[in-house]
Design a protein around this motif. Sequence first.
Motif, PDB file in Angstrom:
ATOM      1  N   ARG A   1       0.826  -1.201   0.000  1.00 48.96           N
ATOM      2  CA  ARG A   1       0.000   0.000   0.000  1.00 48.96           C
ATOM      3  C   ARG A   1       0.864   1.257   0.000  1.00 48.96           C
ATOM      4  NH1 ARG A   1      -5.184  -1.619   1.269  1.00 48.96           N
ATOM      5  NH2 ARG A   1      -5.358  -3.709   2.177  1.00 48.96           N
ATOM      6  N   GLU A   2       0.231   2.371  -0.343  1.00 45.38           N
ATOM      7  CA  GLU A   2       0.948   3.640  -0.447  1.00 45.38           C
ATOM      8  C   GLU A   2       1.656   4.005   0.854  1.00 45.38           C
ATOM      9  OE1 GLU A   2       2.640   6.136  -2.457  1.00 45.38           O
ATOM     10  OE2 GLU A   2       0.763   5.940  -3.551  1.00 45.38           O
ATOM     11  N   ASP A   3       1.057   3.649   1.999  1.00 44.70           N
ATOM     12  CA  ASP A   3       1.616   4.039   3.289  1.00 44.70           C
ATOM     13  C   ASP A   3       2.518   2.964   3.904  1.00 44.70           C
ATOM     14  OD1 ASP A   3      -0.340   2.184   3.804  1.00 44.70           O
ATOM     15  OD2 ASP A   3      -1.373   3.358   5.349  1.00 44.70           O
ATOM     16  N   TYR A   4       2.898   1.926   3.112  1.00 47.23           N
ATOM     17  CA  TYR A   4       3.756   0.883   3.674  1.00 47.23           C
ATOM     18  C   TYR A   4       5.138   1.444   4.010  1.00 47.23           C
ATOM     19  CZ  TYR A   4       6.879  -3.128   3.853  1.00 47.23           C
ATOM     20  OH  TYR A   4       7.837  -4.030   4.238  1.00 47.23           O
ATOM     21  N   VAL A   5       5.652   1.049   5.179  1.00 42.76           N
ATOM     22  CA  VAL A   5       6.986   1.473   5.632  1.00 42.76           C
ATOM     23  C   VAL A   5       7.952   0.296   5.439  1.00 42.76           C
ATOM     24  CG1 VAL A   5       8.354   2.300   7.570  1.00 42.76           C
ATOM     25  CG2 VAL A   5       5.960   3.037   7.320  1.00 42.76           C
ATOM     26  N   PRO A   6       8.953   0.420   4.560  1.00 47.31           N
ATOM     27  CA  PRO A   6       9.820  -0.719   4.244  1.00 47.31           C
ATOM     28  C   PRO A   6      10.678  -1.206   5.401  1.00 47.31           C
ATOM     29  CG  PRO A   6      10.644   1.291   3.213  1.00 47.31           C
ATOM     30  CD  PRO A   6       9.286   1.612   3.754  1.00 47.31           C
ATOM     31  N   THR A   7      10.802  -0.397   6.458  1.00 49.34           N
ATOM     32  CA  THR A   7      11.592  -0.824   7.615  1.00 49.34           C
ATOM     33  C   THR A   7      10.748  -1.570   8.642  1.00 49.34           C
ATOM     34  OG1 THR A   7      11.287   1.394   8.543  1.00 49.34           O
ATOM     35  CG2 THR A   7      13.342   0.966   7.356  1.00 49.34           C
ATOM     36  N   ALA A   8       9.529  -1.927   8.263  1.00 45.44           N
ATOM     37  CA  ALA A   8       8.661  -2.756   9.103  1.00 45.44           C
ATOM     38  C   ALA A   8       8.463  -4.107   8.421  1.00 45.44           C
ATOM     39  CB  ALA A   8       7.311  -2.073   9.309  1.00 45.44           C
ATOM     40  N   PRO A   9       8.247  -5.191   9.183  1.00 49.81           N
ATOM     41  CA  PRO A   9       8.025  -6.506   8.570  1.00 49.81           C
ATOM     42  C   PRO A   9       6.853  -6.466   7.592  1.00 49.81           C
ATOM     43  CG  PRO A   9       8.337  -6.707  10.943  1.00 49.81           C
ATOM     44  CD  PRO A   9       8.204  -5.243  10.648  1.00 49.81           C
ATOM     45  N   LEU A  10       6.971  -7.219   6.502  1.00 51.03           N
ATOM     46  CA  LEU A  10       5.918  -7.261   5.496  1.00 51.03           C
ATOM     47  C   LEU A  10       4.832  -8.236   5.927  1.00 51.03           C
ATOM     48  CD1 LEU A  10       4.917  -6.366   2.701  1.00 51.03           C
ATOM     49  CD2 LEU A  10       6.216  -8.275   1.719  1.00 51.03           C
ATOM     50  N   ASN A  11       3.597  -7.723   6.074  1.00 46.39           N
ATOM     51  CA  ASN A  11       2.449  -8.529   6.482  1.00 46.39           C
ATOM     52  C   ASN A  11       1.408  -8.561   5.364  1.00 46.39           C
ATOM     53  OD1 ASN A  11       3.601  -8.915   9.064  1.00 46.39           O
ATOM     54  ND2 ASN A  11       2.704  -6.989   9.792  1.00 46.39           N
ATOM     55  N   TRP A  12       0.497  -9.509   5.461  1.00 46.92           N
ATOM     56  CA  TRP A  12      -0.534  -9.635   4.437  1.00 46.92           C
ATOM     57  C   TRP A  12      -1.396  -8.371   4.346  1.00 46.92           C
ATOM     58  CZ3 TRP A  12      -0.642 -13.039   0.666  1.00 46.92           C
ATOM     59  CH2 TRP A  12       0.024 -14.262   0.819  1.00 46.92           C
ATOM     60  N   ASP A  13      -1.658  -7.739   5.462  1.00 54.63           N
ATOM     61  CA  ASP A  13      -2.504  -6.544   5.448  1.00 54.63           C
ATOM     62  C   ASP A  13      -1.808  -5.340   4.824  1.00 54.63           C
ATOM     63  OD1 ASP A  13      -4.640  -7.866   6.531  1.00 54.63           O
ATOM     64  OD2 ASP A  13      -4.281  -7.177   8.594  1.00 54.63           O
ATOM     65  N   ASP A  14      -0.497  -5.457   4.570  1.00 58.40           N
ATOM     66  CA  ASP A  14       0.237  -4.391   3.881  1.00 58.40           C
ATOM     67  C   ASP A  14       0.029  -4.457   2.372  1.00 58.40           C
ATOM     68  OD1 ASP A  14       1.466  -3.362   6.244  1.00 58.40           O
ATOM     69  OD2 ASP A  14       2.918  -5.017   6.175  1.00 58.40           O
ATOM     70  N   LEU A  15      -0.605  -5.521   1.886  1.00 60.24           N
ATOM     71  CA  LEU A  15      -0.699  -5.776   0.456  1.00 60.24           C
ATOM     72  C   LEU A  15      -2.109  -5.573  -0.069  1.00 60.24           C
ATOM     73  CD1 LEU A  15       1.357  -9.110   0.298  1.00 60.24           C
ATOM     74  CD2 LEU A  15       2.182  -6.791  -0.221  1.00 60.24           C
ATOM     75  N   VAL A  16      -2.206  -5.189  -1.346  1.00 62.84           N
ATOM     76  CA  VAL A  16      -3.474  -5.113  -2.050  1.00 62.84           C
ATOM     77  C   VAL A  16      -3.297  -5.802  -3.408  1.00 62.84           C
ATOM     78  CG1 VAL A  16      -2.908  -2.828  -2.995  1.00 62.84           C
ATOM     79  CG2 VAL A  16      -5.294  -3.587  -2.912  1.00 62.84           C
ATOM     80  N   GLU A  17      -4.258  -6.616  -3.786  1.00 65.36           N
ATOM     81  CA  GLU A  17      -4.180  -7.329  -5.060  1.00 65.36           C
ATOM     82  C   GLU A  17      -4.381  -6.350  -6.222  1.00 65.36           C
ATOM     83  OE1 GLU A  17      -6.768 -10.617  -7.572  1.00 65.36           O
ATOM     84  OE2 GLU A  17      -6.719 -10.796  -5.379  1.00 65.36           O
ATOM     85  N   PHE A  18      -3.552  -6.498  -7.285  1.00 66.99           N
ATOM     86  CA  PHE A  18      -3.741  -5.638  -8.455  1.00 66.99           C
ATOM     87  C   PHE A  18      -3.828  -6.412  -9.761  1.00 66.99           C
ATOM     88  CE2 PHE A  18       0.895  -5.957  -8.265  1.00 66.99           C
ATOM     89  CZ  PHE A  18       1.292  -6.001  -9.592  1.00 66.99           C
ATOM     90  N   CYS A  19      -3.583  -7.725  -9.725  1.00 69.36           N
ATOM     91  CA  CYS A  19      -3.657  -8.490 -10.962  1.00 69.36           C
ATOM     92  C   CYS A  19      -3.854  -9.966 -10.621  1.00 69.36           C
ATOM     93  CB  CYS A  19      -2.377  -8.310 -11.790  1.00 69.36           C
ATOM     94  SG  CYS A  19      -2.354  -9.188 -13.373  1.00 69.36           S
ATOM     95  N   ARG A  20      -4.722 -10.638 -11.415  1.00 69.12           N
ATOM     96  CA  ARG A  20      -4.934 -12.065 -11.244  1.00 69.12           C
ATOM     97  C   ARG A  20      -5.046 -12.692 -12.631  1.00 69.12           C
ATOM     98  NH1 ARG A  20      -7.821 -15.483  -6.910  1.00 69.12           N
ATOM     99  NH2 ARG A  20      -7.569 -13.572  -5.662  1.00 69.12           N
TER     100      ARG A  20
ATOM    101  N   LEU B   1      -0.253  -2.052 -14.389  1.00 63.95           N
ATOM    102  CA  LEU B   1       0.503  -1.612 -13.218  1.00 63.95           C
ATOM    103  C   LEU B   1      -0.387  -0.774 -12.299  1.00 63.95           C
ATOM    104  CD1 LEU B   1       4.039  -0.660 -14.585  1.00 63.95           C
ATOM    105  CD2 LEU B   1       3.339  -2.710 -13.343  1.00 63.95           C
ATOM    106  N   PRO B   2      -0.211  -0.925 -10.987  1.00 61.42           N
ATOM    107  CA  PRO B   2      -1.019  -0.131 -10.040  1.00 61.42           C
ATOM    108  C   PRO B   2      -0.663   1.342 -10.122  1.00 61.42           C
ATOM    109  CG  PRO B   2       0.696  -1.365  -8.888  1.00 61.42           C
ATOM    110  CD  PRO B   2       0.714  -1.847 -10.308  1.00 61.42           C
ATOM    111  N   GLN B   3      -1.640   2.183  -9.823  1.00 61.33           N
ATOM    112  CA  GLN B   3      -1.435   3.631  -9.869  1.00 61.33           C
ATOM    113  C   GLN B   3      -0.812   4.102  -8.566  1.00 61.33           C
ATOM    114  OE1 GLN B   3      -2.121   5.663 -12.716  1.00 61.33           O
ATOM    115  NE2 GLN B   3      -2.027   3.561 -13.468  1.00 61.33           N
ATOM    116  N   LEU B   4       0.452   3.779  -8.402  1.00 67.06           N
ATOM    117  CA  LEU B   4       1.217   4.152  -7.222  1.00 67.06           C
ATOM    118  C   LEU B   4       2.541   4.741  -7.666  1.00 67.06           C
ATOM    119  CD1 LEU B   4       0.645   0.889  -5.121  1.00 67.06           C
ATOM    120  CD2 LEU B   4      -0.365   3.139  -4.647  1.00 67.06           C
ATOM    121  N   SER B   5       3.235   5.367  -6.750  1.00 65.94           N
ATOM    122  CA  SER B   5       4.556   5.913  -7.060  1.00 65.94           C
ATOM    123  C   SER B   5       5.518   5.579  -5.939  1.00 65.94           C
ATOM    124  CB  SER B   5       4.480   7.429  -7.267  1.00 65.94           C
ATOM    125  OG  SER B   5       4.016   8.069  -6.091  1.00 65.94           O
ATOM    126  N   GLY B   6       6.810   5.575  -6.293  1.00 67.26           N
ATOM    127  CA  GLY B   6       7.843   5.312  -5.302  1.00 67.26           C
ATOM    128  C   GLY B   6       8.192   3.837  -5.198  1.00 67.26           C
TER     129      GLY B   6
END
Length: 328
Positions: free
Chosen positions: A142-161, A179-184
């Motif tokens: 997600r846009e507000d994910y902090v890379p210095t924190a452990p990656l959890n399922w709730d940090d993710l959003v599906e964008f392609c299947r 591609l998702p409409q995100l930056s960074g």
Amino acid sequence: MKKSTQPSLCKLLLPILLVIASFESFAHGSMIVPESRVYNCYLNNPENPLDPACAAAKEVAGTQAFYDWNGINQSGANGNHRDVVPDGQLCAGGQAKFAGLDLARSDWEATPLVPKADGTFDFEFIATAAHATRDWIFFVTREDYVPTAPLNWDDLVEFCRLGSVPLSANSRYILNCPLPQLSGKHVVYTTWQRSDSAEAFYTCTDVVLSNSATSNGWTDEGPLVAQTGLIQNNSITLRLFNQAGNDVESVQHTVLNTALTPVDWAYAFAQTVNSQSQYARIGVLDPNTGQITPIRSSHTNRIYTRSSLSLSYEVDIRIIGDRINLKQ
């Protein structure tokens, strides 16, 4: 009648079959465009990684994970990925052997993703063993994910299947996704669920996204990895080939007066290519401007070729009469 003391054919074949079955249940694949976290570390000198994040991962779990880059799996997933891969262990696929990949760091090497004109991107997954597919699912942080924190399922959003995708002639699955409409900087997380087994595979890929990304007609061919220093009269050559395998262009950089570290020659070589080549560039792509600029690094610069020409390449290093082939 005397009983034969020779082992039966079945007994002779059984150990061989068990070895084959064990191997095939292990080696399956990973994302190579853009490079997954584990595959990047494998390319980055597994025994002595030059990349700081890969070096830290080695300290946690050793080098074997890098050599086993194609085996991040769970045998009993059956689509229940959250049940078999715990929070904080997503990049390792819940396997202790790959625990170094779960390190919460902001310096994992990331690949800029440049969409095609229709806003999609062709992810490439190399299959060391092909399997019948139920689905491919792509998630992004997600846009507000902090890379210095452990990656959890709730940090993710599906964008392609995607469902079953045919395997190409060179053992790649080409996975076209919007591609998702995100930056960074973000993490793309991929699950590959088999349809002929409960087994599933997991991939973490570090990327840089931009809403206004432009490639200016360049195709990312992969990293330029410099692993050893070079001395006077050694040379590095970039050779480009068309689809028929014919030579299109050759650009050479020769070490003239002094020994160069891997960082030094990678930077100098990139500058030479960028000043002399009509069809290639080496450096880091700015996804907002499309400019490709070399930096002083042994592994971060990437090789780009003109998209319209569909070129392949090879980097040769000549060391006093010997040649080291890096890529073909």
